[in-house]
Design a protein around this motif. Structure first.
Motif, PDB file in Angstrom:
ATOM      1  N   LEU A  36       9.898  60.163  -0.981  1.00  0.00           N
ATOM      2  CA  LEU A  36      10.512  59.149  -1.838  1.00  0.00           C
ATOM      3  C   LEU A  36       9.634  57.907  -1.787  1.00  0.00           C
ATOM      4  CD1 LEU A  36      12.880  58.228  -3.612  1.00  0.00           C
ATOM      5  CD2 LEU A  36      14.051  57.515  -1.527  1.00  0.00           C
ATOM      6  N   ILE A  37       9.200  57.443  -2.955  1.00  0.00           N
ATOM      7  CA  ILE A  37       8.249  56.335  -3.028  1.00  0.00           C
ATOM      8  C   ILE A  37       8.949  54.998  -3.228  1.00  0.00           C
ATOM      9  CG2 ILE A  37       6.252  55.404  -4.253  1.00  0.00           C
ATOM     10  CD1 ILE A  37       5.769  58.018  -2.641  1.00  0.00           C
ATOM     11  N   ALA A  38       9.894  54.935  -4.157  1.00  0.00           N
ATOM     12  CA  ALA A  38      10.551  53.659  -4.459  1.00  0.00           C
ATOM     13  C   ALA A  38      11.780  53.888  -5.321  1.00  0.00           C
ATOM     14  CB  ALA A  38       9.584  52.717  -5.176  1.00  0.00           C
ATOM     15  N   ILE A  39      12.655  52.879  -5.312  1.00  0.00           N
ATOM     16  CA  ILE A  39      13.778  52.797  -6.253  1.00  0.00           C
ATOM     17  C   ILE A  39      13.755  51.387  -6.810  1.00  0.00           C
ATOM     18  CG2 ILE A  39      16.271  52.918  -6.565  1.00  0.00           C
ATOM     19  CD1 ILE A  39      16.394  54.849  -4.237  1.00  0.00           C
ATOM     20  N   ASP A  40      13.671  51.265  -8.140  1.00  0.00           N
ATOM     21  CA  ASP A  40      13.508  49.932  -8.713  1.00  0.00           C
ATOM     22  C   ASP A  40      14.845  49.251  -8.993  1.00  0.00           C
ATOM     23  OD1 ASP A  40      14.510  50.920 -11.142  1.00  0.00           O
ATOM     24  OD2 ASP A  40      12.530  51.091 -12.079  1.00  0.00           O
ATOM     25  N   ASN A  41      14.798  48.083  -9.605  1.00  0.00           N
ATOM     26  CA  ASN A  41      16.006  47.295  -9.858  1.00  0.00           C
ATOM     27  C   ASN A  41      17.003  47.987 -10.770  1.00  0.00           C
ATOM     28  OD1 ASN A  41      14.907  45.228  -8.323  1.00  0.00           O
ATOM     29  ND2 ASN A  41      14.012  44.186 -10.085  1.00  0.00           N
ATOM     30  N   PHE A  42      16.526  48.963 -11.541  1.00  0.00           N
ATOM     31  CA  PHE A  42      17.399  49.652 -12.489  1.00  0.00           C
ATOM     32  C   PHE A  42      17.899  50.992 -11.953  1.00  0.00           C
ATOM     33  CE2 PHE A  42      14.250  47.116 -14.810  1.00  0.00           C
ATOM     34  CZ  PHE A  42      15.087  46.244 -15.479  1.00  0.00           C
ATOM     35  N   GLY A  43      17.529  51.310 -10.727  1.00  0.00           N
ATOM     36  CA  GLY A  43      17.963  52.568 -10.137  1.00  0.00           C
ATOM     37  C   GLY A  43      17.043  53.736 -10.418  1.00  0.00           C
ATOM     38  N   THR A  44      15.907  53.486 -11.035  1.00  0.00           N
ATOM     39  CA  THR A  44      14.934  54.540 -11.290  1.00  0.00           C
ATOM     40  C   THR A  44      14.262  54.948  -9.986  1.00  0.00           C
ATOM     41  OG1 THR A  44      14.518  53.721 -13.521  1.00  0.00           O
ATOM     42  CG2 THR A  44      12.852  55.170 -12.564  1.00  0.00           C
ATOM     43  N   ALA A  78       4.564  51.970  -6.796  1.00  0.00           N
ATOM     44  CA  ALA A  78       5.231  51.688  -8.067  1.00  0.00           C
ATOM     45  C   ALA A  78       5.774  50.270  -8.107  1.00  0.00           C
ATOM     46  CB  ALA A  78       6.362  52.689  -8.301  1.00  0.00           C
ATOM     47  N   PHE A  79       5.148  49.356  -7.354  1.00  0.00           N
ATOM     48  CA  PHE A  79       5.598  47.960  -7.367  1.00  0.00           C
ATOM     49  C   PHE A  79       5.586  47.403  -8.785  1.00  0.00           C
ATOM     50  CE2 PHE A  79       4.447  43.429  -7.360  1.00  0.00           C
ATOM     51  CZ  PHE A  79       5.551  42.901  -6.714  1.00  0.00           C
ATOM     52  N   ASN A  80       4.520  47.680  -9.529  1.00  0.00           N
ATOM     53  CA  ASN A  80       4.444  47.324 -10.949  1.00  0.00           C
ATOM     54  C   ASN A  80       4.571  48.613 -11.752  1.00  0.00           C
ATOM     55  OD1 ASN A  80       3.829  46.579 -13.550  1.00  0.00           O
ATOM     56  ND2 ASN A  80       1.931  45.530 -13.048  1.00  0.00           N
ATOM     57  N   PRO A  81       5.764  48.906 -12.310  1.00  0.00           N
ATOM     58  CA  PRO A  81       5.971  50.187 -13.002  1.00  0.00           C
ATOM     59  C   PRO A  81       5.129  50.350 -14.260  1.00  0.00           C
ATOM     60  CG  PRO A  81       7.835  48.714 -13.356  1.00  0.00           C
ATOM     61  CD  PRO A  81       6.974  48.060 -12.321  1.00  0.00           C
ATOM     62  N   THR A 123      -1.051  47.666  -4.825  1.00  0.00           N
ATOM     63  CA  THR A 123      -1.098  46.945  -6.096  1.00  0.00           C
ATOM     64  C   THR A 123      -1.551  45.502  -5.912  1.00  0.00           C
ATOM     65  OG1 THR A 123       0.685  48.312  -6.982  1.00  0.00           O
ATOM     66  CG2 THR A 123       0.299  46.202  -8.063  1.00  0.00           C
ATOM     67  N   GLY A 124      -2.330  45.001  -6.873  1.00  0.00           N
ATOM     68  CA  GLY A 124      -2.714  43.597  -6.904  1.00  0.00           C
ATOM     69  C   GLY A 124      -2.190  42.924  -8.162  1.00  0.00           C
ATOM     70  N   HIS A 125      -2.634  41.690  -8.420  1.00  0.00           N
ATOM     71  CA  HIS A 125      -2.225  40.997  -9.633  1.00  0.00           C
ATOM     72  C   HIS A 125      -3.198  41.336 -10.764  1.00  0.00           C
ATOM     73  CE1 HIS A 125      -5.288  38.391  -7.870  1.00  0.00           C
ATOM     74  NE2 HIS A 125      -5.496  37.893  -9.070  1.00  0.00           N
ATOM     75  N   ASP A 126      -2.774  41.090 -11.986  1.00  0.00           N
ATOM     76  CA  ASP A 126      -3.590  41.382 -13.172  1.00  0.00           C
ATOM     77  C   ASP A 126      -4.060  42.832 -13.127  1.00  0.00           C
ATOM     78  OD1 ASP A 126      -3.259  38.779 -14.039  1.00  0.00           O
ATOM     79  OD2 ASP A 126      -5.059  38.063 -13.021  1.00  0.00           O
ATOM     80  N   LYS A 164       0.702  47.042   2.121  1.00  0.00           N
ATOM     81  CA  LYS A 164       1.641  46.768   1.035  1.00  0.00           C
ATOM     82  C   LYS A 164       1.287  45.425   0.417  1.00  0.00           C
ATOM     83  CE  LYS A 164       4.540  50.317   1.516  1.00  0.00           C
ATOM     84  NZ  LYS A 164       3.930  50.993   2.664  1.00  0.00           N
ATOM     85  N   SER A 165       1.779  45.172  -0.793  1.00  0.00           N
ATOM     86  CA  SER A 165       1.432  43.918  -1.465  1.00  0.00           C
ATOM     87  C   SER A 165       2.412  43.612  -2.573  1.00  0.00           C
ATOM     88  CB  SER A 165       0.010  44.011  -2.045  1.00  0.00           C
ATOM     89  OG  SER A 165      -0.090  45.106  -2.937  1.00  0.00           O
ATOM     90  N   ASN A 166       2.386  42.348  -3.006  1.00  0.00           N
ATOM     91  CA  ASN A 166       3.029  41.939  -4.246  1.00  0.00           C
ATOM     92  C   ASN A 166       1.965  41.207  -5.055  1.00  0.00           C
ATOM     93  OD1 ASN A 166       2.899  39.286  -3.148  1.00  0.00           O
ATOM     94  ND2 ASN A 166       4.940  39.505  -2.259  1.00  0.00           N
ATOM     95  N   TYR A 167       2.359  40.444  -6.054  1.00  0.00           N
ATOM     96  CA  TYR A 167       1.350  39.799  -6.891  1.00  0.00           C
ATOM     97  C   TYR A 167       0.626  38.660  -6.181  1.00  0.00           C
ATOM     98  CZ  TYR A 167       3.603  42.374 -10.674  1.00  0.00           C
ATOM     99  OH  TYR A 167       4.132  43.369 -11.467  1.00  0.00           O
TER     100      TYR A 167
END
Length: 260
Positions: A36-44, A78-81, A123-126, A164-167
């Motif tokens: 299991l990799i991730a679950i996003d804000n919408f439950g995906t 999948a931080f940035n889908p 994941t990085g920004h841009d 791990k990372s965010n923008y």
């Protein structure tokens, strides 16, 4: 159910036994997957079965991506889908997917003018991804459109455990330290690691795993606080919308996490 609190020390910061992050059980769901990799804000849900990357929305619609030519998927992010990245370590390659899991970029680090031997990707920004280059032992911010390195750190002389990372920030967990870098590649913080092996990030706050327990590190803090959960096996964990997800034994458990 009996709860066990594990106490950890980071640097010289001690943890008060009275201060913990409380959780309340929400529900559990049967869910069988290899990873299991991730679950996003919408439950995906994003997950891997039989080396096939899957995206399953709350309506049970599933789309997949498979690339037999590149072998096994080492990691997925999948931080940035809109720009999900899949790392294939055996072929030293990264695939960037859009929100329909269509391939939009392919990075073959073997074919670059400046060869890179990559062990970790995030994941990085841009149009960037963070990569750890094993040859020079540096964390690099790589622009996959221009095929150039925007920033790099000084060499890291420790075994890399997780990335791990965010923008805005990148979190590199090694056997000895947790390193936090900004998107310019500058070191923001270096914190001693005591037996933590994995991490996840949520809005700048960090949750770390050691054995079968979790601890919480608030943004701009060096004090680690135990998270009060049952003593259970943890194969995957992450936080979305103040919900702590823990996956193990073909069961997905959800807890409301109460952070001040």
């Amino acid at each position: 159910m009996k709860y066990t609190i594990y106490l950890f020390l980071f640097l010289t910061c001690s943890i008060s036994a009275q201060k913990v992050i409380e959780t309340s059980f929400i529900k559990k769901t049967d869910f069988k997957t290899d990873r299991l990799i991730a679950i996003d804000n919408f439950g995906t849900r994003y997950f891997i079965n039989n080396n096939v990357f899957n995206k399953k929305d709350p309506n049970q619609t599933v789309i997949t991506y498979n690339n037999l030519q590149l072998g096994n998927i080492t990691t997925a992010n999948a931080f940035n889908p809109l720009k999900t990245n899949l790392f294939y370590k055996d072929f030293n390659s990264v695939i960037i997917l859009d929100n329909r899991l269509a391939e939009i970029f392919r990075i073959d680090f073997n074919a670059l003018p400046e060869y890179k031997n990559i062990s970790h990707v995030s994941t990085g920004h841009d149009n960037t991804i963070w990569v750890f280059n094993q040859d020079n032992q540096k964390l690099e911010l790589f622009d996959y459109k221009t095929r150039t390195t925007r920033a790099q750190t000084v060499p890291i002389q420790s075994v890399i455990l997780d990335l791990k990372s965010n923008y805005n920030f990148c979190y590199l967990l090694t056997k000895d330290y947790l390193y936090i870098y900004n998107y310019f590649g500058s070191l923001v913080k270096k914190i001693k690691n005591h037996e933590c092996t994995e991490l996840t990030e949520s809005n700048g706050d960090i949750i770390l795993k050691t054995k079968n327990s979790l601890v919480y590190l608030k943004k701009n803090s060096e004090t680690v606080i135990p998270i009060l959960i049952p003593n259970l096996l943890i194969n995957a964990f992450f936080v979305t919308n103040e919900t702590l997800y823990i996956y193990a034994n073909e069961t997905l458990k959800e807890y409301k996490i109460k952070i001040d």
